[in-house]
Scaffold this active site. Sequence first.
Site, short mmCIF file in Angstrom:
data_model
loop_
_atom_site.label_atom_id
_atom_site.label_comp_id
_atom_site.label_asym_id
_atom_site.label_seq_id
_atom_site.Cartn_x
_atom_site.Cartn_y
_atom_site.Cartn_z
N VAL A 1 0.84 -1.20 0.00
CA VAL A 1 0.00 0.00 0.00
C VAL A 1 0.87 1.25 0.00
O VAL A 1 0.67 2.19 -0.77
CB VAL A 1 -0.92 -0.01 1.26
N GLY B 1 -1.52 -15.60 -1.93
CA GLY B 1 -1.10 -16.68 -1.04
C GLY B 1 -2.15 -17.00 0.00
O GLY B 1 -2.79 -16.10 0.54
N HIS C 1 20.51 28.66 13.21
CA HIS C 1 19.61 29.81 13.16
C HIS C 1 19.63 30.42 11.76
O HIS C 1 20.71 30.55 11.18
CB HIS C 1 20.05 30.86 14.17
P1 FAD Z 1 0.87 -3.21 3.16
O1 FAD Z 1 1.62 -2.02 2.72
O2 FAD Z 1 -0.61 -3.15 3.28
O3 FAD Z 1 1.31 -4.40 2.26
C1 FAD Z 1 0.71 -5.64 2.32
C2 FAD Z 1 1.03 -6.37 1.05
O4 FAD Z 1 0.56 -7.70 1.16
C3 FAD Z 1 0.32 -5.77 -0.16
O5 FAD Z 1 1.25 -5.57 -1.19
C4 FAD Z 1 -0.71 -6.81 -0.54
O6 FAD Z 1 -0.95 -6.86 -1.94
C5 FAD Z 1 -0.03 -8.09 -0.06
N1 FAD Z 1 -0.97 -9.16 0.23
C6 FAD Z 1 -2.03 -9.13 1.06
N2 FAD Z 1 -2.64 -10.33 1.08
C7 FAD Z 1 -1.95 -11.12 0.23
C8 FAD Z 1 -2.08 -12.48 -0.18
N3 FAD Z 1 -3.05 -13.25 0.31
N4 FAD Z 1 -1.20 -12.97 -1.07
C9 FAD Z 1 -0.20 -12.20 -1.57
N5 FAD Z 1 -0.02 -10.91 -1.22
C10 FAD Z 1 -0.89 -10.39 -0.32
N6 FAD Z 1 1.98 5.38 6.55
C11 FAD Z 1 3.03 6.17 6.91
O7 FAD Z 1 3.84 5.75 7.73
N7 FAD Z 1 3.22 7.40 6.35
C12 FAD Z 1 2.36 7.90 5.45
O8 FAD Z 1 2.54 9.02 4.97
C13 FAD Z 1 1.25 7.12 5.05
N8 FAD Z 1 0.39 7.57 4.13
C14 FAD Z 1 -0.63 6.78 3.73
C15 FAD Z 1 -1.51 7.27 2.76
C16 FAD Z 1 -2.55 6.48 2.33
C17 FAD Z 1 -3.49 7.02 1.28
C18 FAD Z 1 -2.72 5.17 2.86
C19 FAD Z 1 -3.84 4.30 2.39
C20 FAD Z 1 -1.87 4.68 3.83
C21 FAD Z 1 -0.82 5.48 4.28
N9 FAD Z 1 0.07 5.04 5.24
C22 FAD Z 1 1.11 5.82 5.62
C23 FAD Z 1 -0.07 3.71 5.88
C24 FAD Z 1 0.92 2.72 5.27
O9 FAD Z 1 0.68 2.64 3.88
C25 FAD Z 1 0.76 1.36 5.91
O10 FAD Z 1 0.89 1.48 7.31
C26 FAD Z 1 1.82 0.40 5.40
O11 FAD Z 1 1.73 0.24 4.01
C27 FAD Z 1 1.66 -0.97 6.08
O12 FAD Z 1 2.64 -1.80 5.60
P2 FAD Z 1 2.47 -3.40 5.64
O13 FAD Z 1 3.77 -3.94 5.18
O14 FAD Z 1 1.95 -3.82 6.95
O15 FAD Z 1 1.33 -3.73 4.62
#
Ligand code: FAD
Length: 576
Positions: A157, A230, A551
């Site tokens: 994401v 997965g 500063h």
């Molecule tokens: P994710 O980034 O959600 O990644 C999970 C991955 O797992 C995805 O690629 C998905 O496709 C994959 N996946 C899921 N299920 C399966 C499956 N069954 N099989 C194969 N693949 C799978 N956070 C910040 O710190 N700073 C910011 O400025 C910020 N801005 C944001 C703006 C927006 C609009 C949004 C929506 C979120 C923002 N966030 C921000 C939050 C941040 O994006 C998330 O906290 C972060 O991406 C979480 O990382 P993650 O690795 O847990 O999961």
Amino acid sequence: MSDEVEIRVPDIGDFTDVPVIEIHVGAGDEVSVEDPLVTLESDKATMDVPAPFGGVVRQLRVSIGDRVSEGSVLLTLELDGAGPSAAGAPPYDEAAAAAPAQAAAPPAAAPSPEGGEHDAQVLVLGSGPGGYTAAFRAADLGLRTVLVERYESLGGVCLNVGCIPSKALLHAARVVAEAEEMASKGITFGKPRFDLAALLAWKQTVVDKLTGGLTGLARQRKVEVVHGVGRFVGPNTLAVGDRTITFDSCIIAAGSQAAMLPDLPDDERVIDSTGALSPADVPKRLLVIGGGIIGLEMATVYDALGSRVTVVELMSQLIPGCDSDLVRPLQQRISERYEAIHLETSVASVKAQKGGLKVELSDGSSSVYDRVLVAVGRVPNGHAIDATAAGVAVDERGFIPVDRQMRTNVPWIYAIGDIVGGPMLAHKASHEGKVAAEVIAGEAGAEFDPRAIPSVAYTDPEVAWMGLTETAARSDGVAYEKAVFPWAASGRALSLGRADGITKLLFEPGSRRLLGAGIVGVGAGELIAETVHALEMGADAEDLALTIHPHPTLSETIGFAAEVAHGSITDLLVRR
Ligand code: FAD
């Protein structure tokens, strides 16, 4: 006997005339198959050219900055005994696919109850900031690692539809706002003209550069990337399409997705944050449901693009949970710019009509909008991966409980990032990812135990905080001393024309050890890092006050706030 062969640029898709941005080898270096030789950069991605054979580099034929295409000679290589089986380099992707398995490292991962050799020592499910960090760290620690991702593009994401594209658009919004602000200071620009397609294309190049970079980094580390959805089918097995992959240890990093409200019409004008980042056009009137960070960041973008924005928030303040004094300058600014902000209000109904979406609010008002953005939070993907087939406990909401080593109830399965709860932030996910990989690799003392995780709303002005908040201190009965420096007394803030900020530090009474900080103002997101560092180092007010800040900078406001606590402030008159 050894032969000298020319190593040429392999098939790099549609790219031609791309610059060499890095050279990883020099004459006389010994290279093995798959070692990166040079890095090329297109407008979409960076890509490494790996060595198709092992040998010794004899002559470099390119320099940094040279432009190359498929077939250009990069260097000559004196082959080692094995030599090529066919003349010329294999195509780029095939070369990657044919990468030999990494030399097996001692299996330091948690033992598999089934015994035997598994496909992966570490399988990481999901390639967001949590997952790719975990996979890369595991590989760097010598573990044979497989990364499973349902989408073609790595980065989750954050890189694809979250942090990065939103910040690219927010930068554009800041430029528009700054140009506007200069009108009262003697410089008038024309009204901005938007080429939405070009803006979105630029945003996408930023995303592509980063996600392409991840693909290159995975390849360099010999992390096998498997694309597909997965699902667990056993305690040591994940199915991805027709393939089953067995693992010694697994790290679940499947993230979260946007929450939707029930009873909304199935209409393309009702969008979530992903839709808001790639609009077909700019709506004249936009309703943002949810006054949290994501909703307000998107509101900032659309306001700059010319939409008339309305925000509706269920709670009594914007960015619920954040201290109200930090939210106030933001609310003041956007109240003047936006069409309306409704607090303590919910959406009673949304009806799709030909001319727009008719929205009724709980206060009885109704209006028609061209688009409705639903930004009411995110739900974890815990229920979408058949975790129970592996015996992994998932709570009702979809979160996977873990301990400080990121271990689930199944000792060889770990979980990180949005799916485990806590602040849903990329930097939290990536730090957790490192911990999980290090625990699996047997690194002593690895655990996730930060003193503070900073939060930033990249709104205008930005709002950032870390550690103890006044809101939490009051509800938990934690004693604190507060020191505030108003930006109206900051030379830098005034010279930027943005005195609408404050820097607030919270200290432990007596010891004056830093407990928390909150900053609102332009660039607050950059400034907060110093306070996180100070907190992690156990700094007190005197440490911060005696730290010489340059500063005139906004960073001085942190030193000044500490001086307020320390009693040595001269830039303000503080009556005691
Ligand atoms: P994710 O980034 O959600 O990644 C999970 C991955 O797992 C995805 O690629 C998905 O496709 C994959 N996946 C899921 N299920 C399966 C499956 N069954 N099989 C194969 N693949 C799978 N956070 C910040 O710190 N700073 C910011 O400025 C910020 N801005 C944001 C703006 C927006 C609009 C949004 C929506 C979120 C923002 N966030 C921000 C939050 C941040 O994006 C998330 O906290 C972060 O991406 C979480 O990382 P993650 O690795 O847990 O999961």
